[in-house]
Design an enzyme around this catalytic site. Structure first.
Site, short mmCIF file in Angstrom:
data_model
loop_
_atom_site.label_atom_id
_atom_site.label_comp_id
_atom_site.label_asym_id
_atom_site.label_seq_id
_atom_site.Cartn_x
_atom_site.Cartn_y
_atom_site.Cartn_z
N CYS A 40 0.84 -1.20 0.00
CA CYS A 40 0.00 0.00 0.00
C CYS A 40 0.88 1.26 0.00
CB CYS A 40 -0.91 0.01 1.22
SG CYS A 40 -2.06 1.40 1.23
N LYS A 66 2.09 -9.43 -0.45
CA LYS A 66 2.00 -8.60 -1.64
C LYS A 66 2.87 -7.37 -1.40
CE LYS A 66 -1.34 -6.57 -4.87
NZ LYS A 66 -1.02 -5.13 -4.84
N ASN A 78 1.33 -8.34 -10.77
CA ASN A 78 0.25 -7.37 -10.59
C ASN A 78 0.67 -6.05 -11.25
OD1 ASN A 78 -0.84 -5.27 -7.92
ND2 ASN A 78 -2.17 -6.14 -9.46
N ARG A 89 -7.34 -2.74 -10.25
CA ARG A 89 -8.16 -1.68 -10.84
C ARG A 89 -8.87 -2.10 -12.13
NH1 ARG A 89 -4.45 2.78 -12.13
NH2 ARG A 89 -2.95 1.07 -12.37
#
Length: 384
Positions: A114, A154, A216, A241
């Protein structure tokens, strides 16, 4: 004619779970709640892995009411997949043990990707892998506390081009027993701007051949997913997205990985409108209040209508609806016979890049020193 592409040669295994086709819904704060996961899973025929939105370990340990709702899974969700955010190893360990002891999930993913300031300013998300010892301590606590539950992570390439961390982080993950790694091919500074670096995904796959690597970034279509696998050698893809306002993308992905590349969804506006109403309905049922469900749905309106001939006044009107009747009524005024618009398969969501990464004071001085990182760095609310 496009070049034929093929799926990975071997099945994607996340611990005891076989993920076939190797497609994972990326955790997105405020988006990948139970209703949206339900839609995506229905379109996929139940195939793939659908991860919850980011859950803060401190809030989980303290049994925050909102957090406990976020970790509730529908009975049909198998495997149940939770993504956790944490900065303090002890708190992460407590959260993971709680999940394991109370049988709340079948898979745990850890968020080190993030890029938003409220996360990185505390040393969390994509800032954390720079502190190698801290990363190792968190992974060790998580894997130890999880027992038989597989733990994945991730991450991004690094903080910025001068502070790249993904190869070191990948090696640490392997050494600490992480089951698989997903790499977003951007730095924290890039946020969602520019082009994802798929070469980095290929390098990570070569660097940690012991475990699956998932790619990703910039997967806007099923063909993109297959191309990523072909070009990088990754074991699967994580889609974020690209599915905003397009939960049916997962039916495309399943078809593509199963070799049915002609079975690509091109819904009419009438079909999209029906899906919009169902999405809003599911949100209201999940929240327990129709109006609140429709209000929560408002952020999805522009994504669903991307590319369709809908006037700006009507778009604004649909984005402030407060009831299912009002939403349905507004949609019925549109030209619902419109076919799927050209160009609507492209990028969606935020695209800004070249951001200054907000970090704790002195964070970059030493990639190993973890002084100053404590339980106080944990966010007190969940959801990203």
């Amino acid at each position: 004619m496009s070049t034929p592409v093929t799926a990975p040669a071997s099945l994607l295994k996340i611990g005891p779970h076989t993920v076939q086709p190797p497609v994972v819904l990326a955790p997105m704060a405020g988006i990948t709640n139970a209703p949206f996961r339900t839609l995506c899973r229905e379109f996929s025929g139940g195939k793939g892995l659908f991860v919850s939105e980011m859950i803060t370990t401190r809030a989980l340990v303290e049994r925050n009411e909102k957090t406990m709702q976020l970790i509730h899974f529908d009975a049909t969700e198998k495997p149940r997949s939770i993504q956790l955010y944490g900065v303090d190893p002890a708190t992460v360990g407590k959260a993971v043990r709680m999940i394991a002891e109370e049988d709340r999930a079948d898979h745990i993913d850890l968020n080190f990707g993030c890029p938003v300031p409220k996360v990185t300013r505390k040393g969390g998300g994509s800032a954390l892998p720079y502190k190698r010892h801290l990363l190792r301590a968190i992974l060790r606590e998580a894997v130890s506390g999880a027992g038989d539950i597989p733990v994945t992570m991730k991450m991004r390439k690094g903080i910025d081009d001068d502070h790249i961390t993904y190869l070191d982080a990948g090696r640490i993950a392997v050494e600490e027993g992480v089951t698989a790694i997903a790499l977003h091919g951007r730095t924290a500074a890039q946020h969602y701007g520019g082009t994802a670096d798929w070469d980095a995904i290929a390098r990570l796959k070569e660097h940690v051949p012991e475990i699956p690597v998932l790619g990703n970034g910039d997967i806007w279509s099923a063909e993109d997913a297959l191309r990523m696998v072909r070009e990088t050698g990754c074991d699967g893809v994580v889609v974020g997205r690209g599915c905003l306002g397009r939960p049916w993308l997962f039916s495309d992905l399943v078809a593509a990985f199963e070799g049915r590349t002609e079975d690509i969804a091109r819904p009419s506006l009438r079909e999209v409108a029906d899906i919009m109403v169902r999405h809003a309905t599911l949100l209201g049922e999940w929240i327990g209040d129709e109006a609140r469900g429709v209000i929560d749905f408002r952020k999805h309106v522009a994504w669903y209508l991307k590319g369709f001939a809908v006037g700006s006044d009507m778009r604004k009107r649909l984005a402030i609806t407060s009831s299912l009747e009002e939403l349905r009524s507004g949609l019925d005024e549109l030209d619902l016979d419109q076919g799927w618009p050209l160009g609507a398969d492209g990028p969606r969501g935020r695209t800004s890049g070249n951001n200054r990464v907000v970090l704790p004071e002195g964070w970059l001085k030493d990639p190993y020193d973890c002084a100053g990182v404590s339980e106080d760095a944990e966010l007190d609310t969940s959801g990203g």
